[in-house]
Design an enzyme around this catalytic site. Structure first.
Site, PDB file in Angstrom:
ATOM      1  N   GLY A  39       0.863  -1.255   0.141  1.00  0.00           N
ATOM      2  CA  GLY A  39      -0.310   0.034  -0.042  1.00  0.00           C
ATOM      3  C   GLY A  39       0.847   1.138   0.205  1.00  0.00           C
ATOM      4  N   LYS A  40       0.875   2.453  -0.777  1.00  0.00           N
ATOM      5  CA  LYS A  40       1.628   3.439  -0.883  1.00  0.00           C
ATOM      6  C   LYS A  40       2.363   4.537   0.057  1.00  0.00           C
ATOM      7  CE  LYS A  40       1.009   3.447  -6.379  1.00  0.00           C
ATOM      8  NZ  LYS A  40       1.957   2.806  -6.132  1.00  0.00           N
ATOM      9  N   GLY A  41       0.643   4.458   0.861  1.00  0.00           N
ATOM     10  CA  GLY A  41       0.824   4.908   1.731  1.00  0.00           C
ATOM     11  C   GLY A  41       1.002   4.696   3.342  1.00  0.00           C
ATOM     12  N   GLU A 140      -4.000   6.841  -3.789  1.00  0.00           N
ATOM     13  CA  GLU A 140      -4.263   5.035  -3.673  1.00  0.00           C
ATOM     14  C   GLU A 140      -6.250   5.430  -2.737  1.00  0.00           C
ATOM     15  OE1 GLU A 140      -1.452   1.512  -4.427  1.00  0.00           O
ATOM     16  OE2 GLU A 140      -1.908   1.961  -2.537  1.00  0.00           O
ATOM     17  N   THR A 218      10.551  11.319 -10.700  1.00  0.00           N
ATOM     18  CA  THR A 218      11.523  10.600 -10.916  1.00  0.00           C
ATOM     19  C   THR A 218      11.462   9.485 -12.074  1.00  0.00           C
ATOM     20  OG1 THR A 218       9.418   9.551 -10.079  1.00  0.00           O
ATOM     21  CG2 THR A 218      11.240  10.197  -7.578  1.00  0.00           C
ATOM     22  N   GLY A 223      17.676   8.454 -12.571  1.00  0.00           N
ATOM     23  CA  GLY A 223      18.039   9.997 -11.518  1.00  0.00           C
ATOM     24  C   GLY A 223      16.593  10.416 -11.356  1.00  0.00           C
ATOM     25  N   ASP A 244      13.463  -5.962  -7.553  1.00  0.00           N
ATOM     26  CA  ASP A 244      11.884  -5.608  -7.745  1.00  0.00           C
ATOM     27  C   ASP A 244      11.569  -4.378  -7.514  1.00  0.00           C
ATOM     28  OD1 ASP A 244       9.728  -5.999  -7.088  1.00  0.00           O
ATOM     29  OD2 ASP A 244       9.195  -6.850  -5.183  1.00  0.00           O
ATOM     30  N   ALA A 247       7.307  -0.210  -5.586  1.00  0.00           N
ATOM     31  CA  ALA A 247       7.527   0.789  -4.106  1.00  0.00           C
ATOM     32  C   ALA A 247       8.793   1.181  -3.887  1.00  0.00           C
ATOM     33  CB  ALA A 247       7.896   0.209  -2.575  1.00  0.00           C
ATOM     34  N   ALA A 248       9.394   1.068  -5.214  1.00  0.00           N
ATOM     35  CA  ALA A 248      10.657   2.478  -5.295  1.00  0.00           C
ATOM     36  C   ALA A 248       9.975   4.220  -4.807  1.00  0.00           C
ATOM     37  CB  ALA A 248      11.389   2.012  -6.318  1.00  0.00           C
ATOM     38  N   GLY A 249       8.969   3.953  -6.054  1.00  0.00           N
ATOM     39  CA  GLY A 249       8.808   5.583  -5.630  1.00  0.00           C
ATOM     40  C   GLY A 249       8.392   5.760  -3.975  1.00  0.00           C
ATOM     41  N   ASP A 250       7.712   5.007  -3.660  1.00  0.00           N
ATOM     42  CA  ASP A 250       7.887   4.825  -1.981  1.00  0.00           C
ATOM     43  C   ASP A 250       8.921   4.812  -0.982  1.00  0.00           C
ATOM     44  OD1 ASP A 250       4.451   4.641  -2.975  1.00  0.00           O
ATOM     45  OD2 ASP A 250       4.870   2.442  -2.181  1.00  0.00           O
ATOM     46  N   SER A 289      11.700  -4.564   1.490  1.00  0.00           N
ATOM     47  CA  SER A 289      12.448  -3.082   1.375  1.00  0.00           C
ATOM     48  C   SER A 289      13.053  -2.218   1.190  1.00  0.00           C
ATOM     49  CB  SER A 289      12.332  -2.923  -0.885  1.00  0.00           C
ATOM     50  OG  SER A 289      11.648  -2.453  -0.611  1.00  0.00           O
TER      51      SER A 289
HETATM   52  O1  RIB Z   1       3.527   1.439  -4.685  1.00  0.00           O
HETATM   53  C1  RIB Z   1       3.932   0.154  -4.242  1.00  0.00           C
HETATM   54  C2  RIB Z   1       2.023  -0.048  -3.751  1.00  0.00           C
HETATM   55  O2  RIB Z   1       1.468  -0.439  -4.834  1.00  0.00           O
HETATM   56  C3  RIB Z   1       2.035  -2.123  -3.344  1.00  0.00           C
HETATM   57  O3  RIB Z   1       2.352  -1.595  -2.066  1.00  0.00           O
HETATM   58  C4  RIB Z   1       0.633  -1.997  -3.948  1.00  0.00           C
HETATM   59  O4  RIB Z   1      -0.063  -2.482  -2.213  1.00  0.00           O
HETATM   60  C5  RIB Z   1       0.517  -0.848  -4.452  1.00  0.00           C
HETATM   61  O5  RIB Z   1      -0.474  -0.414  -3.784  1.00  0.00           O
END
Ligand code: RIB
Length: 299
Positions: A39-41, A140, A218, A223, A244, A247-250, A289
């Protein structure tokens, strides 16, 4: 200690590793299912907490086992979950994810309880938002919830960071963008928000012209581009072998928010965030991660 409020989604990620993402109508066989917190949050909340911030998460879960497990995960990271609402009779958020051999992914989200977050949930957390250094949000969850949270932060003079993922099909209204100090789209999101597919610098500038304070686009291994009213700059990414990119953006947005809350300027914060994102892609899973402070260094 930097204080953040993160408003957003919590999901359980059901991940199938595949050699390649299937085409429409095609079936591919993958490896064993991996169930992980996502989940992004919640991912961004965990990223920030592992980097040393005090984090309050505002979100929602359903009254089911998955929701209870995600809440327990967040608490185990030291995140304050006093504003996580349990929505009865509704499932918790779930994301179906495929990750291919190059670490690229494809994600479908069933929002469940996340879709029940409303302005009232943001109002209930108003004092917490007003007392934090930074408010961090994504998309989301319903826009009225995000808008109300951004408004409380802006009224109190707090820094607002919005990771506009996923971009709604009809874009974002100007009055919401005007509440954002720093927007962190990836290239595709910047294109979707502007309705353009030009160079990242042009997309960033178009977003500044729509009222956002600053934009950090991003670009993955290329970069990031930083745009403010004063000009543009690029930040290089560390070269790593991605296993993988989920969630790199998170990781990036969570780290950027921590650095800004600690008083870093945007350039420094983006470099710190870039290192955090690079660490995250070397490991599998979303929340699993997220790097710890000692792996990322100072902001
Ligand atoms: O940004 C990655 C996330 O997007 C995942 O963890 C998935 O749950 C979706 O929300």
């Amino acid at each position: 200690m930097a204080a953040l409020v993160v408003v957003g989604s919590s999901n359980t990620d059901m991940v199938v590793p595949v050699r390649r993402i299937p085409r429409v109508g095609e079936t591919v066989l993958g490896d064993d299912l991996v169930v992980a917190a996502g989940g992004k949050g919640a991912n961004q909340a965990v990223a920030a907490a592992r980097l040393g911030a005090r984090v309050i998460f505002v979100g929602a879960i359903g009254d089911d086992d998955l929701g209870s497990a995600r809440l327990a995960d967040l608490r185990s990271e030291g995140i304050d979950c006093a504003y996580v609402r349990t929505v009865t009779g509704v499932p918790s958020g779930v994301a179906l994810i495929m990750v291919d051999d190059d670490g690229q992914n494809s994600i479908a989200v069933s929002s469940g309880a996340n879709a029940h977050l409303s302005e009232e949930d943001a109002h209930a957390a108003a004092d917490a938002i007003r007392g934090a250094d930074v408010l961090l949000a994504q998309l989301e969850t319903p826009l009225p919830f995000v808008h109300a949270a951004l408004s409380h932060a802006r009224d109190a003079g707090r820094i607002t960071v919005l990771n506009p993922a996923p971009v709604p099909s009809d874009g974002l209204p100007g009055d919401l963008l005007a509440l954002v100090d720093v927007l962190t789209p990836n290239e595709g999101e910047a294109a979707a928000l502007t309705g353009d597919d030009g160079e990242p610098q042009d997309l960033a500038w178009a977003l500044i012209e729509r009222g956002v304070g600053a934009v950090v686009v991003t670009l993955g291994e290329r970069g990031a581009v930083i745009a403010t009213g004063d000009g543009m700059e690029t930040v290089a990414a560390e070269a790593v072998r991605a296993v993988d990119t989920t969630a790199a953006g998170d990781a990036f947005s969570g780290a950027l928010a921590v650095a800004l809350a600690e008083g870093s300027d945007l350039q420094r914060a983006a470099r710190f965030a870039s290192v955090a994102a690079a660490r995250s892609v070397t490991r599998r899973g979303a929340q699993p991660s997220m790097p710890r402070r000692e792996e990322v260094g100072g902001a």
